[in-house]
Design an enzyme around this catalytic site. Structure first.
Site, PDB file in Angstrom:
ATOM      1  N   SER A  18       7.366  76.647  90.590  1.00 34.10           N
ATOM      2  CA  SER A  18       8.330  77.567  91.000  1.00 34.10           C
ATOM      3  C   SER A  18       7.504  78.872  91.421  1.00 34.10           C
ATOM      4  O   SER A  18       6.752  79.346  90.749  1.00 34.10           O
ATOM      5  CB  SER A  18       9.285  77.796  89.851  1.00 34.10           C
ATOM      6  OG  SER A  18       9.813  77.053  89.391  1.00 34.10           O
TER       7      SER A  18
ATOM      8  N   SER B 214      11.884  77.252  94.782  1.00 36.25           N
ATOM      9  CA  SER B 214      12.856  77.506  93.680  1.00 36.25           C
ATOM     10  C   SER B 214      12.870  76.531  92.540  1.00 36.25           C
ATOM     11  O   SER B 214      12.972  76.774  91.348  1.00 36.25           O
ATOM     12  CB  SER B 214      14.279  77.740  94.130  1.00 36.25           C
ATOM     13  OG  SER B 214      15.168  77.981  93.222  1.00 36.25           O
TER      14      SER B 214
ATOM     15  N   GLY C 141       6.368  74.538  86.800  1.00 36.04           N
ATOM     16  CA  GLY C 141       5.366  75.429  86.948  1.00 36.04           C
ATOM     17  C   GLY C 141       4.814  75.596  88.628  1.00 36.04           C
ATOM     18  O   GLY C 141       4.134  76.760  88.730  1.00 36.04           O
TER      19      GLY C 141
ATOM     20  N   HIS D  94      13.864  83.568  89.384  1.00 35.64           N
ATOM     21  CA  HIS D  94      14.349  82.711  87.956  1.00 35.64           C
ATOM     22  C   HIS D  94      13.022  82.781  86.922  1.00 35.64           C
ATOM     23  O   HIS D  94      13.413  83.024  85.683  1.00 35.64           O
ATOM     24  CB  HIS D  94      14.711  81.357  88.065  1.00 35.64           C
ATOM     25  CG  HIS D  94      13.716  80.380  88.026  1.00 35.64           C
ATOM     26  ND1 HIS D  94      13.407  79.859  89.621  1.00 35.64           N
ATOM     27  CD2 HIS D  94      12.976  79.619  87.663  1.00 35.64           C
ATOM     28  CE1 HIS D  94      12.545  79.088  89.450  1.00 35.64           C
ATOM     29  NE2 HIS D  94      12.119  78.796  88.252  1.00 35.64           N
TER      30      HIS D  94
ATOM     31  N   ASP E 125      16.840  83.224  95.044  1.00 34.98           N
ATOM     32  CA  ASP E 125      16.097  83.109  94.087  1.00 34.98           C
ATOM     33  C   ASP E 125      14.588  83.594  94.530  1.00 34.98           C
ATOM     34  O   ASP E 125      13.779  82.818  95.112  1.00 34.98           O
ATOM     35  CB  ASP E 125      15.822  81.452  93.771  1.00 34.98           C
ATOM     36  CG  ASP E 125      15.141  81.396  92.232  1.00 34.98           C
ATOM     37  OD1 ASP E 125      14.683  82.349  91.580  1.00 34.98           O
ATOM     38  OD2 ASP E 125      14.652  80.334  91.877  1.00 34.98           O
TER      39      ASP E 125
END
Length: 308
Positions: free
Chosen positions: A265, A280, A263, A153, A186
């Protein structure tokens, strides 16, 4: 297909689904609650037995076969305590347990006078693309080059990535080579455009090397090193979970109790020297972590982990 543990439930399922969708009721011996209790009991023993061992035991619930799987490292000698756990599990669970082996070791790469060039677990390094900040996860490779892994993402908002350095401000890393963010996961890889990127330049990252990857199981202890909340750990509470994001539904994800924040992720999720996933997201409030299983990300992207 809907799994049921009693024959009488099969007709109920068929009645409820009548005229709506094609549903097949499958009779199984063990329900998910029972499998999870089995997994929890085994996970506690595995965690204790794996301490100090060079190669760990690992286990997972195999829903499609209605069994619990216990994996031993192929070609490696087990400790006395690990052998004791295997014998205990075989006696305790009988035909509900399948004992198998794993060999998912990553490969050391020699370059420029050093092996691996950088610790392949570089989780915690902030990466920037446009107005987006995420975190790098593991390092990977294939026959075409070397990559940094992160969350899929993140790449929807940016395609070219930079990292902060103490001496040079920001340095370019490269462009997104492949990513997925949707129903089946993801994850993403960023192709390293400059081999000098591999050389240590004072960036902040954990020095824990990654030797292999493994599957998730309920009760397992996992950690992450993020660019926002740093090093946090927790226990896996759910595998093969369905997660609803705004405008997106993801399946096959893993939940744990580790704390995360925006942040983080893209952080690498791991246990010791074993990679388990790519961070994710998390819940709207409180602690919790959702990660993409590393096995699916590697398989879908066609890359392998670098060994430390």
């Amino acid at each position: 297909r809907v799994a049921v543990t009693e024959k009488s439930s099969a007709s109920v399922v068929s009645t409820l689904a009548s005229g709506k969708t094609a549903v097949e009721a499958v009779l199984v011996e063990r329900g998910m609650d029972e499998l999870r209790k089995m997994s929890d009991a085994l996970a506690k023993r595995i965690t204790k037995a794996n301490k100090g061992a060079r190669q760990g035991l690992q286990s997972a619930v195999v829903t499609e076969k209605n069994v619990l799987r216990l994996d031993v490292p192929r070609g490696r000698k087990l400790t006395d305590e690990q052998r004791s756990v295997v014998r205990w599990a075989e006696r305790k669970f009988g035909d509900a347990l399948v004992v198998d082996s794993y060999r998912h070791a990553s490969r050391p790469v020699y370059c420029g006078g050093q092996y691996s060039c950088d610790p392949p677990l570089r989780s915690g390094l902030a990466i920037y693309g446009g107005n987006t900040r995420c975190t790098s996860a593991f390092m990977a490779y294939d026959s075409y080059g070397y990559y940094m892994m992160t969350a899929g993402h993140c790449t929807e908002a940016a395609s070219y990535w930079e990292v902060p350095t103490y001496s040079y401000g920001y340095q370019g890393v490269g462009s997104t080579a492949d990513y997925h963010f949707g129903h089946y996961g993801d994850y993403a890889i960023v192709r390293i455009s400059d081999t000098a990127f591999w050389q240590p330049r004072g960036w902040v990252y954990t020095t824990q090397p990654i030797r292999s990857w493994g599957y998730d199981y309920v009760g397992q202890y996992v950690c992450k090193q993020g660019s926002t909340t740093g090093y946090t750990c927790g226990q896996i509470t759910d595998v093969n979970a369905t997660v609803h994001y705004p405008g997106r539904t993801l399946t096959g994800m893993t939940w744990s109790t580790a704390c995360v924040a925006p942040g983080d992720s893209g952080s690498g999720v791991y246990d010791g020297s074993t990679a388990h996933g790519i961070l994710s997201g998390g819940p709207n409030s409180g602690c919790g972590m959702i990660h993409e299983p590393i096995s699916r990300a590697l398989s879908s992207l066609g890359v392998s982990l670098l060994a430390g």
